[in-house]
Design a protein around this motif. Structure first.
Motif, PDB file in Angstrom:
ATOM      1  N   LEU A  92       0.825  -1.208   0.000  1.00  0.00           N
ATOM      2  CA  LEU A  92       0.000   0.000   0.000  1.00  0.00           C
ATOM      3  C   LEU A  92       0.860   1.259   0.000  1.00  0.00           C
ATOM      4  N   ARG A  93       1.943   1.229   0.738  1.00  0.00           N
ATOM      5  CA  ARG A  93       2.830   2.409   0.750  1.00  0.00           C
ATOM      6  C   ARG A  93       3.501   2.605  -0.606  1.00  0.00           C
ATOM      7  N   LEU A  94       3.806   1.512  -1.295  1.00  0.00           N
ATOM      8  CA  LEU A  94       4.394   1.637  -2.629  1.00  0.00           C
ATOM      9  C   LEU A  94       3.438   2.314  -3.605  1.00  0.00           C
ATOM     10  N   ILE A  95       2.144   2.061  -3.458  1.00  0.00           N
ATOM     11  CA  ILE A  95       1.182   2.664  -4.388  1.00  0.00           C
ATOM     12  C   ILE A  95       0.736   4.049  -3.929  1.00  0.00           C
ATOM     13  N   GLY A  96       1.267   4.503  -2.800  1.00  0.00           N
ATOM     14  CA  GLY A  96       0.918   5.834  -2.312  1.00  0.00           C
ATOM     15  C   GLY A  96      -0.480   5.911  -1.737  1.00  0.00           C
ATOM     16  N   ALA A  97      -0.922   4.854  -1.050  1.00  0.00           N
ATOM     17  CA  ALA A  97      -2.275   4.834  -0.496  1.00  0.00           C
ATOM     18  C   ALA A  97      -2.457   5.932   0.551  1.00  0.00           C
ATOM     19  N   THR A 344      10.228  -3.649  -3.866  1.00  0.00           N
ATOM     20  CA  THR A 344      10.537  -2.480  -4.693  1.00  0.00           C
ATOM     21  C   THR A 344       9.746  -2.485  -6.002  1.00  0.00           C
ATOM     22  N   TYR A 345       8.750  -3.341  -6.116  1.00  0.00           N
ATOM     23  CA  TYR A 345       8.029  -3.493  -7.375  1.00  0.00           C
ATOM     24  C   TYR A 345       6.545  -3.693  -7.104  1.00  0.00           C
ATOM     25  N   LEU A 346       5.737  -3.530  -8.162  1.00  0.00           N
ATOM     26  CA  LEU A 346       4.316  -3.839  -8.121  1.00  0.00           C
ATOM     27  C   LEU A 346       4.019  -4.829  -9.238  1.00  0.00           C
ATOM     28  N   ARG A 347       3.475  -5.982  -8.877  1.00  0.00           N
ATOM     29  CA  ARG A 347       3.088  -6.986  -9.862  1.00  0.00           C
ATOM     30  C   ARG A 347       1.624  -6.747 -10.195  1.00  0.00           C
ATOM     31  N   VAL A 348       1.359  -6.265 -11.390  1.00  0.00           N
ATOM     32  CA  VAL A 348       0.013  -5.851 -11.787  1.00  0.00           C
ATOM     33  C   VAL A 348      -0.745  -7.034 -12.374  1.00  0.00           C
ATOM     34  N   LEU A 349      -1.998  -7.213 -11.925  1.00  0.00           N
ATOM     35  CA  LEU A 349      -2.829  -8.306 -12.412  1.00  0.00           C
ATOM     36  C   LEU A 349      -3.997  -7.832 -13.273  1.00  0.00           C
ATOM     37  N   ALA A 350      -4.559  -6.661 -12.959  1.00  0.00           N
ATOM     38  CA  ALA A 350      -5.706  -6.159 -13.722  1.00  0.00           C
ATOM     39  C   ALA A 350      -5.904  -4.685 -13.402  1.00  0.00           C
ATOM     40  N   TYR A 351      -6.510  -3.944 -14.345  1.00  0.00           N
ATOM     41  CA  TYR A 351      -6.756  -2.517 -14.114  1.00  0.00           C
ATOM     42  C   TYR A 351      -7.785  -1.985 -15.098  1.00  0.00           C
ATOM     43  N   LEU A 359      -0.930   3.939 -12.367  1.00  0.00           N
ATOM     44  CA  LEU A 359       0.324   3.272 -12.706  1.00  0.00           C
ATOM     45  C   LEU A 359       1.265   4.219 -13.453  1.00  0.00           C
ATOM     46  N   ALA A 360       0.705   5.024 -14.338  1.00  0.00           N
ATOM     47  CA  ALA A 360       1.527   5.993 -15.071  1.00  0.00           C
ATOM     48  C   ALA A 360       2.165   6.992 -14.120  1.00  0.00           C
ATOM     49  N   ALA A 361       1.423   7.385 -13.077  1.00  0.00           N
ATOM     50  CA  ALA A 361       1.949   8.337 -12.100  1.00  0.00           C
ATOM     51  C   ALA A 361       3.028   7.716 -11.217  1.00  0.00           C
ATOM     52  N   LEU A 362       2.994   6.386 -11.081  1.00  0.00           N
ATOM     53  CA  LEU A 362       3.931   5.702 -10.183  1.00  0.00           C
ATOM     54  C   LEU A 362       5.181   5.185 -10.870  1.00  0.00           C
ATOM     55  N   LYS A 363       5.192   5.145 -12.196  1.00  0.00           N
ATOM     56  CA  LYS A 363       6.231   4.398 -12.902  1.00  0.00           C
ATOM     57  C   LYS A 363       7.642   4.935 -12.696  1.00  0.00           C
ATOM     58  N   LYS A 364       7.766   6.219 -12.286  1.00  0.00           N
ATOM     59  CA  LYS A 364       9.101   6.762 -12.029  1.00  0.00           C
ATOM     60  C   LYS A 364       9.567   6.505 -10.595  1.00  0.00           C
ATOM     61  N   GLN A 365       8.670   5.983  -9.765  1.00  0.00           N
ATOM     62  CA  GLN A 365       8.991   5.778  -8.353  1.00  0.00           C
ATOM     63  C   GLN A 365       9.170   4.315  -7.983  1.00  0.00           C
ATOM     64  N   VAL A 366       8.581   3.419  -8.758  1.00  0.00           N
ATOM     65  CA  VAL A 366       8.587   2.009  -8.404  1.00  0.00           C
ATOM     66  C   VAL A 366       8.572   1.174  -9.680  1.00  0.00           C
ATOM     67  N   HIS A 367       9.172  -0.011  -9.630  1.00  0.00           N
ATOM     68  CA  HIS A 367       9.141  -0.907 -10.779  1.00  0.00           C
ATOM     69  C   HIS A 367       7.720  -1.437 -10.969  1.00  0.00           C
ATOM     70  N   ILE A 368       7.170  -1.233 -12.144  1.00  0.00           N
ATOM     71  CA  ILE A 368       5.845  -1.750 -12.490  1.00  0.00           C
ATOM     72  C   ILE A 368       6.045  -2.998 -13.343  1.00  0.00           C
ATOM     73  N   ILE A 369       5.594  -4.132 -12.879  1.00  0.00           N
ATOM     74  CA  ILE A 369       5.742  -5.380 -13.621  1.00  0.00           C
ATOM     75  C   ILE A 369       4.392  -5.750 -14.227  1.00  0.00           C
ATOM     76  N   ALA A 370       4.311  -5.623 -15.533  1.00  0.00           N
ATOM     77  CA  ALA A 370       3.115  -6.041 -16.258  1.00  0.00           C
ATOM     78  C   ALA A 370       3.369  -7.419 -16.864  1.00  0.00           C
ATOM     79  N   LYS A 371       4.390  -7.531 -17.692  1.00  0.00           N
ATOM     80  CA  LYS A 371       4.771  -8.822 -18.256  1.00  0.00           C
ATOM     81  C   LYS A 371       6.068  -9.260 -17.600  1.00  0.00           C
ATOM     82  N   ARG A 372       6.015 -10.364 -16.906  1.00  0.00           N
ATOM     83  CA  ARG A 372       7.155 -10.819 -16.093  1.00  0.00           C
ATOM     84  C   ARG A 372       8.410 -11.006 -16.932  1.00  0.00           C
ATOM     85  N   SER A 373       8.290 -11.542 -18.128  1.00  0.00           N
ATOM     86  CA  SER A 373       9.456 -11.843 -18.950  1.00  0.00           C
ATOM     87  C   SER A 373      10.183 -10.588 -19.408  1.00  0.00           C
TER      88      SER A 373
END
Length: 422
Positions: A92-97, A344-351, A359-373
């Motif tokens: 929650l802190r990573l997403i800025g809740a 240090t990352y967010l594993r995204v499942l749906a949005y 996610l666009a607002a967070l992408k410079k602050q935390v690793h956003i993982i959409a496709k694992r590979s």
């Protein structure tokens, strides 16, 4: 500043009661707030596989109004309440809740605050230690210790108090959960689980608990196996689940290769092989094992015919069945400690659209993982997650898609597409 409210959940499975909690949360947030669910993946806190795969559960949650679903790492999702809560609040802190919303049997935030403070209270800890020394299970000892300082130890209230303990600086939203007894009842019984009139948004639904739904699915498998030699399959499972959960699952299952609900017995061969083949020294390092329990577990595994029998044979007052199941999952996933490096990352499942904007607002602050590979991220928590997905796919006989799967994105025209079944 963007208002972001976090909901920590398993959605195992997502049902009408979850929808009510979601709607109540939105009513209490400023207009335009983003709702993020931090959801357990394919293994859950009770030490079992999730009854439905994480992708299907995340998709249904977004179709019903959650803006973004991110995965709670398996390391925390399969841990006891204190570590489960700590890891989830870290996400929650990573997403800025700015807010956290939860359901609780205890209706008073003051009471929950008292429970939260009791975790470090000298009298509570002393009584807890006495009860554990007397041979009681942790849950029983915690209940007695809580009662000794005037607190009620309901399961959801315990989790809520743990969230409060870790979520300093994040504003809490409490949705009172009522009817704490009789959770085996399905929605046809008319038993509701949340307080309030939901008729404006969900037409007079009664809410089954997730436990009641899972039990009904399990009974359905047994009945069908006995009658016809086959279990749920394909659309039949989606229809059955939809009928008892009060939420339409058919669209989610159109794109899933899962043929039916998943339970502990899917892990029978894996569990028995691992425990039987490991030495006591290796078993003693598994998270949750203490006091020489590895020897009892090993002896039980040599006699047991399946995972459920292993759990029953090895259970004691201190080592409850839930604790043992968490131990077995930890063993299979290679979890040997209670702490992990900071996430240090967010594993995204749906949005949906709002989730994509966050996610666009967070992408410079935390690793956003959409496709694992394509993530390029290496982290011990991800390694545990990879093992969890390999185990789940092998246990269910499904394809391993963790590295190639991309999050479900709700089409713009479908952002109010949740189908509530009356």
């Amino acid at each position: 500043m963007m208002n972001v409210v976090g909901i920590i959940a398993e959605y195992n499975p997502f049902h009408a009661g979850h929808l009510y909690h979601l709607m109540e949360t939105k009513k209490r947030m400023p207009h335009g707030a983003v709702v993020v669910a931090v959801m357990s993946g394919n293994f859950v806190q009770r030490g079992e596989p999730a009854v439905i795969d994480k992708w299907s559960r995340a998709r249904v949650a977004v179709e019903c109004g959650v803006n973004l679903v991110v995965e709670l790492p398996a390391f925390y999702a399969t841990a006891a309440a204190p570590d489960f809560a700590r890891g989830a609040v870290e996400v929650l802190r990573l997403i800025g809740a700015t807010h956290i919303s939860f359901g609780s049997e205890v209706a008073s935030m003051e009471e929950l605050g008292k429970m939260s403070r009791s975790a470090v209270d000298g009298d509570y800890r002393a009584e807890l230690k006495r009860q554990l020394a007397a041979g009681r299970s942790y849950s029983a000892a915690a209940s007695i210790a809580a009662d000794s300082i005037g607190c009620i130890n309901y399961p959801n209230a315990v989790l809520a108090s743990e969230y409060l303990r870790h979520a300093e600086g994040i504003e809490p939203i409490l949705v009172h959960r009522r009817n704490t007894h009789g959770e085996e009842a399905l929605r046809e019984s008319g038993a509701g689980f949340f307080e309030g009139d939901s008729s404006a948004a969900a037409p007079n639904l009664a809410y089954s608990s997730a436990k009641a739904i899972r039990n009904a699915l399990f009974r359905g498998i047994a009945e069908r196996d006995a009658r016809a030699g086959t279990g749920f399959a394909g659309a039949g499972f989606a229809e059955t689940l939809s009928a008892i959960a009060g939420i339409d699952y058919t669209s989610a299952f159109n794109e899933s290769d899962l043929c039916g609900p998943v339970f502990l017995d899917s892990l029978d061969e894996f569990v028995l092989y691992f425990v039987r083949s490991q030495g006591a020294g290796r078993l003693s390092r598994v998270r949750g094992i203490a006091e020489g329990f590895e020897n009892r577990l090993k002896s039980a595994a040599l006699m047991a015919k399946n995972a459920g029998e292993l759990v029953a044979l090895s259970a004691t007052r201190r080592f409850t069945e839930s604790r043992i199941k968490r131990i077995l999952i930890a063993a299979l996933l290679g979890i040997e400690g209670y702490t992990a490096p900071q996430q240090t990352y967010l594993r995204v499942l749906a949005y949906d659209g709002a989730g994509r904007a966050l996610l666009a607002a967070l992408k410079k602050q935390v690793h956003i993982i959409a496709k694992r590979s394509k993530s390029g991220v290496e982290h011990p928590l991800l390694e545990v997650g990879d093992r969890a997905e390999a185990l789940y796919s092998a246990a269910t006989g499904s394809r391993y898609t963790e590295h190639s799967r991309v999050p479900y994105q709700l089409p713009l025209h479908a952002e109010d597409g949740c189908k509530i079944l009356k």
